[in-house]
Each structure stands twice: as structure tokens, then as C-alpha cells.
Design an enzyme around this catalytic site. Structure first.
Site, mmCIF file in Angstrom:
data_model
loop_
_atom_site.group_PDB
_atom_site.id
_atom_site.type_symbol
_atom_site.label_atom_id
_atom_site.label_comp_id
_atom_site.label_asym_id
_atom_site.label_seq_id
_atom_site.Cartn_x
_atom_site.Cartn_y
_atom_site.Cartn_z
ATOM 1 N N PHE A 15 83.244 91.190 -67.025
ATOM 2 C CA PHE A 15 83.054 91.912 -65.772
ATOM 3 C C PHE A 15 83.125 90.958 -64.584
ATOM 4 C CE2 PHE A 15 80.628 93.844 -69.217
ATOM 5 C CZ PHE A 15 81.224 95.095 -69.281
ATOM 6 N N GLY A 41 73.357 85.684 -67.804
ATOM 7 C CA GLY A 41 74.300 86.737 -68.207
ATOM 8 C C GLY A 41 75.628 86.143 -68.628
ATOM 9 N N SER A 47 82.792 84.640 -66.792
ATOM 10 C CA SER A 47 82.364 83.889 -65.603
ATOM 11 C C SER A 47 82.023 82.441 -65.957
ATOM 12 C CB SER A 47 81.175 84.577 -64.923
ATOM 13 O OG SER A 47 80.206 84.966 -65.871
ATOM 14 N N ASP A 66 71.736 84.041 -72.197
ATOM 15 C CA ASP A 66 71.886 85.465 -72.553
ATOM 16 C C ASP A 66 71.171 85.679 -73.883
ATOM 17 O OD1 ASP A 66 73.023 88.107 -73.239
ATOM 18 O OD2 ASP A 66 74.557 87.635 -71.758
ATOM 19 N N SER A 119 66.005 85.555 -70.274
ATOM 20 C CA SER A 119 66.202 84.689 -69.102
ATOM 21 C C SER A 119 64.885 84.255 -68.457
ATOM 22 C CB SER A 119 67.078 85.395 -68.076
ATOM 23 O OG SER A 119 66.484 86.595 -67.671
ATOM 24 N N ASP A 135 73.531 87.292 -62.990
ATOM 25 C CA ASP A 135 74.406 88.401 -63.416
ATOM 26 C C ASP A 135 73.905 88.925 -64.765
ATOM 27 O OD1 ASP A 135 76.576 90.163 -63.275
ATOM 28 O OD2 ASP A 135 77.965 88.748 -64.207
ATOM 29 N N HIS A 138 70.818 94.495 -64.877
ATOM 30 C CA HIS A 138 71.044 95.027 -63.534
ATOM 31 C C HIS A 138 70.050 96.127 -63.146
ATOM 32 C CE1 HIS A 138 74.476 92.521 -63.774
ATOM 33 N NE2 HIS A 138 75.210 93.121 -62.860
ATOM 34 N N HIS A 163 75.789 88.586 -58.447
ATOM 35 C CA HIS A 163 76.952 89.449 -58.670
ATOM 36 C C HIS A 163 76.576 90.922 -58.555
ATOM 37 C CE1 HIS A 163 80.730 90.611 -61.085
ATOM 38 N NE2 HIS A 163 81.074 90.229 -59.866
#
Ligand code: SAH
Ligand code: MG
Length: 202
Positions: A15, A41, A47, A66, A119, A135, A138, A163
Site C-alpha cells: 500500500f 507496519g 515501503s 510488524d 509496535s 503506517d 489505522h 501515511h
């Protein structure tokens, strides 16, 4: 960014649109000499290739965090579910094997260090970073928890990137936008923006 890595990043599942990935690479490259880069993430490592490329050029490292069991919206029946990432033994999502494959294909095994876990737990045992990229989850609770745990880790002069920041609720969920506002209130200064990526300086 080396063309081979840019090409690889675009093939990895995930993403992160290429223009935003390149902006992330530039942010990483600016501060990698100050210390390590941290990503919340990892997913399949898309990324991480952009940030890892920046870290490698500076002789720094990227810690990418992650638990690899996916966010809410990635579970079966939800919008971002990918059945190929389900571990048949457990029925749970597991993106770690793909992350390892991405890092190895990118030639970044010595630069990108995966940390498998929650995290906030990792943050409570972690020192300062030159750049923190948020990221991960969410939803309201995870996004705010990541902001609270990780924003203090950014060194003075370092960068905080977030992000999926959408000013218009029609474009996406609120929590990343809310934590971006919190960062500005807390004194982080706007530094760069590309698509839904926001970069601030401490
Ligand atoms: N940066 C990735 C996308 C990340 S998707 C890319 O470029 O494609 C969000 C990831 O955050 C998911 O893989 C999910 O497993 C992870 N995540 C969600 N909540 C987490 C938590 N509390 N701790 C660690 N990882 C988490
Ligand atoms: Mg994202």
C-alpha cells in the site's frame, strides 16, 4: 534511488504508491546519517524497500516492525484481505515470509532488520531514531498509541512521517489525520507532503 530498487519496490505487494515511496526515500536519505530509521507496519516490505534504500546509502539501518498478523481491515471478509497471505496451519495472516523474500531480493539483508511484535511493546524498549514512519494499525486506538509511543523517539532534527493522512473524510479514515494534527500541535514542523504521506521535522 537506484533504478533496480525502484523497480522492485513497485512490484512488491502493498500500500505505497510510487510517488509517495520516493518521497519517503528522500526523507530517509536526508536524515539517515543522524541514526537509524524505524518503520511501523512492514507488511510485505514495499515501503521498507524505499526506506531501506536510503538507509543502505548512508550506512545506516532500517528497523521495520510488524506482528505480521494484519490489521483489522486485512482480516478475512474485510476490504484489504489477501487470501494468499493466510498461513494454512494457523488460519492467521502471516506476511513475514513475503517480507523476508522482499528484503533478500532487494539485497538489503544487512540493512533492513525486521522486528516481529507489537509496535507499542517494541517502543517501550527502543531508543532514539533519525526517522520514524508510522503506517501500522489505522484504527483510532492503534494509531494514537503508535503516535504516543513513537513520536518521542524522533531525535531533534529528525523526521516523523505518517501515511494515509486524508484531510477529507471522503478519502479515508480519520486516525492518521488526527495524529498528524497532534504532531503539529506538539511542535513538529511540516517538512514535505506527497499524496497521503506527511513528513514533519522535530
Ligand atoms: N507499509 C506497508 C503497509 C503496512 S499495512 C506497505 O508499504 O505496504 C499495516 C501493517 O501494520 C500490517 O501489516 C499489520 O500487521 C501491522 N500492524 C497493525 N497493528 C500493529 C501493531 N500493533 N503492532 C505491529 N504491527 C501492526
Ligand atoms: Mg499506508
Amino acid at each position: 534511488m537506484k533504478p533496480e530498487l525502484a523497480a522492485l519496490a513497485q512490484r512488491v505487494k502493498g500500500f505505497m504508491p510510487h510517488n509517495e515511496g520516493l518521497a519517503l526515500y528522500r526523507a530517509g536519505a536526508e536524515v539517515a546519517a543522524l541514526g537509524s530509521l524505524v518503520e511501523i507496519g512492514s507488511y510485505c516490505g514495499k515501503s521498507a524497500v524505499y526506506l531501506g534504500a536510503a538507509a543502505a546509502e548512508a550506512g545506516s539501518v532500517l528497523f521495520t516492525i510488524d506482528h505480521h498478523h494484519g490489521s483489522e481491515e486485512m482480516q478475512a471478509g474485510w476490504e484489504h484481505h489477501d487470501a494468499e497471505l493466510v498461513d494454512p496451519r494457523t488460519g492467521l495472516m502471516d506476511s513475514l515470509p513475503v517480507l523476508r523474500q522482499t528484503i533478500s531480493e532487494a539485497g538489503l539483508d544487512d540493512t533492513v532488520v525486521p522486528i516481529v511484535g507489537d509496535s507499542v511493546t517494541v517502543a517501550s524498549h527502543f531508543g532514539a531514531a533519525a526517522l520514524v514512519f508510522i503506517d501500522g494499525g489505522h484504527g483510532t486506538a492503534p494509531a494514537h498509541a503508535d503516535y504516543e509511543a513513537w513520536s518521542p523517539k524522533v531525535r531533534p532534527g529528525g523526521l516523523l512521517a505518517i501515511h494515509d493522512v486524508f484531510a477529507d473524510p471522503a478519502d479515508g479514515g480519520r486516525p492518521p489525520y488526527e495524529i498528524w494534527l497532534r504532531a503539529l500541535e506538539d511542535g513538529f514542523v511540516e517538512h514535505a507532503a506527497e499524496g497521503s504521506l506527511r513528513v514533519m521535522r522535530r
